[in-house]
Design an enzyme around this catalytic site. Structure first.
Site, mmCIF file in Angstrom:
data_model
loop_
_atom_site.group_PDB
_atom_site.id
_atom_site.type_symbol
_atom_site.label_atom_id
_atom_site.label_comp_id
_atom_site.label_asym_id
_atom_site.label_seq_id
_atom_site.Cartn_x
_atom_site.Cartn_y
_atom_site.Cartn_z
ATOM 1 N N ASP A 29 14.629 7.412 -19.028
ATOM 2 C CA ASP A 29 15.131 9.215 -20.294
ATOM 3 C C ASP A 29 16.045 9.469 -20.887
ATOM 4 O O ASP A 29 17.289 9.781 -20.761
ATOM 5 C CB ASP A 29 15.155 9.673 -18.461
ATOM 6 C CG ASP A 29 13.955 10.280 -17.452
ATOM 7 O OD1 ASP A 29 13.039 9.326 -18.107
ATOM 8 O OD2 ASP A 29 14.411 9.433 -16.368
ATOM 9 N N GLU A 213 5.511 16.679 -19.001
ATOM 10 C CA GLU A 213 7.109 17.047 -18.372
ATOM 11 C C GLU A 213 8.165 16.500 -19.480
ATOM 12 O O GLU A 213 7.807 16.573 -20.529
ATOM 13 C CB GLU A 213 6.971 15.612 -16.927
ATOM 14 C CG GLU A 213 6.884 14.536 -17.592
ATOM 15 C CD GLU A 213 7.289 13.574 -16.411
ATOM 16 O OE1 GLU A 213 7.781 14.014 -15.060
ATOM 17 O OE2 GLU A 213 6.332 11.925 -16.633
#
Length: 673
Positions: A29, A213
């Site tokens: 991420d 997301e």
């Protein structure tokens, strides 16, 4: 000219690759931000699940921050926040998923998700610091109205900040000036599993159906971009499509959005997630994303990667392909993992070195003669004259491979020829018994930034890494018109005229007896050897050798004759060296002693008279031998020495000591009378 390889040493097989960019831990991420001209990376930190935690799921307990100024060399600033430090969080939640960090008014705001201690689901907190690498201090409470994960903050040109997150779809809201609260009233919405929840902001409209997301929003020109991982395939029984990276555009920071398409397609290895950020750095846009490079059997342990991004005239984003090479310019004098190649011929593979420890990385396997790999953007500006190549390879006898510039048929930089590998040969192996660290001289040094190619020209070979190494600077050439030098602070003489070494047939230094040496030093090797005052570049003939004199300043108090021979001579071992320097004394000095040391035997003459003989198989030790009391006459004095050695690394040192044993320093050293 063909050169046979030499063994240097066996180095650790730690991986230093381009993609992934962090090599000693998992980094998922990745959010990239530019602060004060330096790029900072805020990833989440996957770890193997401890006992008691779900073993097949994401597990994250803290955050690191990394920084770089060239996208190649990354500094780990350590842990900036851990789950035990979050006042409102579960100290054993292992749910510190994708974060973000922005700066406003000199304060750095770090946004992160975590599992709350006293409720279900996820919340998002904020921590602050005065520097981008922390230390960060977390707020006592999570941000009210945000229930979800993957926060992203956009600060618009007018200073207004917006926060985006994923929770029951993608949502966004304005932040208050304190950057810790959302503006507006909270809205009560129904939960899919029953009950209601009061949430901030609004759903992002105009996005495609399917799971989404990890929002990342940014502004470029007059366009706002909302980018996100998106599952575009149908889900259901027996179907488990993986995430793409997709995007939408708007003229407003909170939409409505016009969906545009894909930034990056699904991973080709079935890794389920992707998560990303886009940033402009030094005039180029980059996409940061993750993939399970170091965990091929478990896609919940990811690693950060980078690719270049380009935009069309209408602002749309060109689809980005994943590469091994990634981005950045590699310094040729640093380790280059050739397995992270830019392109390769058919049949070449990047295979794991050790499937029990994936962090050891990969090797490029060239399966046959004619196979090649190309690695782009290598900077040779730090490679100097006399540099050599070091390669870590796994090979067999009759392997040959070349390092070339520009392409598979480019000019040869260095050549490795391995004709014999045996337990009795010159090759030592690593603990696995497979990998060899090899060296070869350079036939050609490319200029500036260049592409390099490894081409197989014999039996199959696997290459782990290569590096171009500069030899230490041992000597500095001295011009004929140079100002006189002085001895160094300890009185050692460093300015010399050195003759390229004369070849000697010496198998062992044990022959260096007094009588043997006197016979060796009394022979005439070249004309006027005991009387000439040579000039820099002057040639002499010694037997069938044509040799030159070199005027040099030694960088070391002990004059490295072996290194001199490596650079300027034809003979390194089994050598006889001649050296001359001219000493200019401001006044007559009586009662001085010549103090010398040498690796190998040596003889010293002052003004034509022998003053010292160092015999036997010696190591170089300063002041190893001391002459009788001498007189340095006012004006010019000529000091000569001859050093002879067999299989050893020759060097010597010399200084004059006064009658009190102190170094003589008030003399000048010249190379011409």
């Amino acid at each position: 000219m063909r050169k046979t390889i030499l063994l240097l040493s066996l180095l650790p097989l730690a991986v230093v690759a381009q993609n992934p960019i962090i090599h000693d831990q998992y980094t998922a991420d990745p959010t990239a931000r530019v602060f004060s001209g330096r790029l900072y990376l805020y990833p989440s930190h996957d770890i193997p699940a401890p006992e008691g935690q779900r073993q097949d799921w994401f597990c994250m307990a803290d955050y690191h921050v990394f920084s770089s100024d060239n996208l190649t060399d990354w500094t780990d600033h350590g842990v900036i926040l851990s789950q035990e430090q979050v006042p409102w969080g579960n100290p054993q939640g292992y749910s510190m998923w994708a974060p973000d960090c922005v700066e406003k008014g000199g304060t750095y705001y770090f946004y992160y998700p975590n599992a709350p201690a006293n409720s279900r689901g996820f919340a998002i907190g904020v921590a602050t610091a005065s520097r981008p690498e922390g230390p960060f201090t977390p707020e006592a409470d999570a941000i009210a109205g945000i229930s979800g994960i993957d926060p992203c903050v956009l600060i618009d040109n007018d200073g207004q900040a917006y926060v985006y997150w994923s929770g029951m779809g993608l949502r966004g809201a304005r932040l208050k000036p304190n950057m810790k609260e959302v503006e507006g009233d909270l809205t009560e919405i129904s939960m899919p599993q029953g009950g209601t929840m009061r949430v901030a902001g609004q759903a992002m409209e105009g996005l495609p159906d399917g799971f989404k997301e990890g929002p990342f929003a940014f502004r470029r020109g007059n366009w706002y971009y909302l980018t996100f991982p998106w599952v575009r395939g149908e889900t259901g029984e027996g179907r488990n499509p993986t995430e793409t990276l997709a995007y939408a555009m708007s003229r407003s920071p909170l939409g409505p959005w016009d969906f545009k398409g894909i930034i990056m397609a699904e991973h080709d290895n079935g890794c389920w997630t992707n998560h990303h950020s886009l940033v402009e750095y030094q005039g180029q846009w980059y996409l940061f994303y993750h993939r399970n490079h170091y965990s091929p059997m478990m896609d919940k342990r990811r690693s950060a990667c980078i690719e270049r991004v380009s935009f069309n005239a209408d602002g749309t984003i060109n689809e980005v392909s994943q590469t091994l090479r990634g981005v950045g310019v590699s310094d040729a004098t640093h380790r280059i993992d050739i397995d992270r190649y830019s392109s390769a011929s058919a049949g070449v593979e990047a295979n794991y070195i050790d499937t029990t420890d994936y962090f050891r990385g990969w090797s490029a396997c060239l399966p046959a003669r004619g196979s090649w790999v190309q690695y782009n953007d290598v900077d040779f500006s730090n490679v100097g004259s006399g540099a050599y190549l070091t390669v870590c390879a796994k090979a067999q006898a009759n392997t040959q491979f070349c390092i070339r510039e520009k392409g598979p048929r480019g000019k040869v930089i260095a050549r490795i020829v391995m004709t014999v590998i045996s337990e009795q040969g010159p090759f030592r192996r690593d603990q696995s018994g497979q990998w060899l660290t090899l060296t070869a001289p350079l036939e050609h040094i490319p200029q500036g930034i260049n592409n390099i190619v490894v081409s197989c020209e014999g039996e199959p070979v696997s290459i782990d890494w290569l590096m171009f190494k500069n030899r230490p600077v041992y000597f500095t050439p001295v011009s004929q018109d140079a100002a006189p030098a002085r001895p160094d602070d300890r009185g050692f003489i460093r300015r010399w005229l050195l003759l390229e070494p004369i070849r000697q047939d010496i198998r062992s230094n044990v022959v260096f007896t007094n009588s043997w040496l006197r016979n060796a030093f009394s022979q005439t090797y070249f004309r006027d050897q005991t009387t000439m005052l040579p000039r820099d570049g002057q040639k002499v003939k010694a037997g069938n050798q044509k040799l030159a004199w070199h005027a040099l300043d030694s960088e070391n108090y002990n004059v490295k004759l072996f290194r001199f021979a490596e650079q300027w001579g034809q003979q390194t071992y089994g050598s006889l060296f001649w050296a001359v320097t001219i000493i200019d004394c401001p006044e007559e000095m009586t009662g001085v002693r010549l103090a010398a040391g040498s690796n190998g035997a040596s003889m010293w003459w002052l003004n034509g008279e022998e003053v010292l003989l160092l015999e036997g198989d010696r190591r170089m030790v300063e002041d190893d031998g001391m002459s009788p009391r001498l007189t340095l006459r006012q004006g010019l004095n000529v000091l000569r020495c001859a050093v002879i050695n067999g299989p050893g690394l020759s060097d010597m040192c010399v200084r004059f000591l006064d009658e009190n044993g102190e170094p003589v320093r008030n003399i000048e050293l010249r190379i011409k009378s």
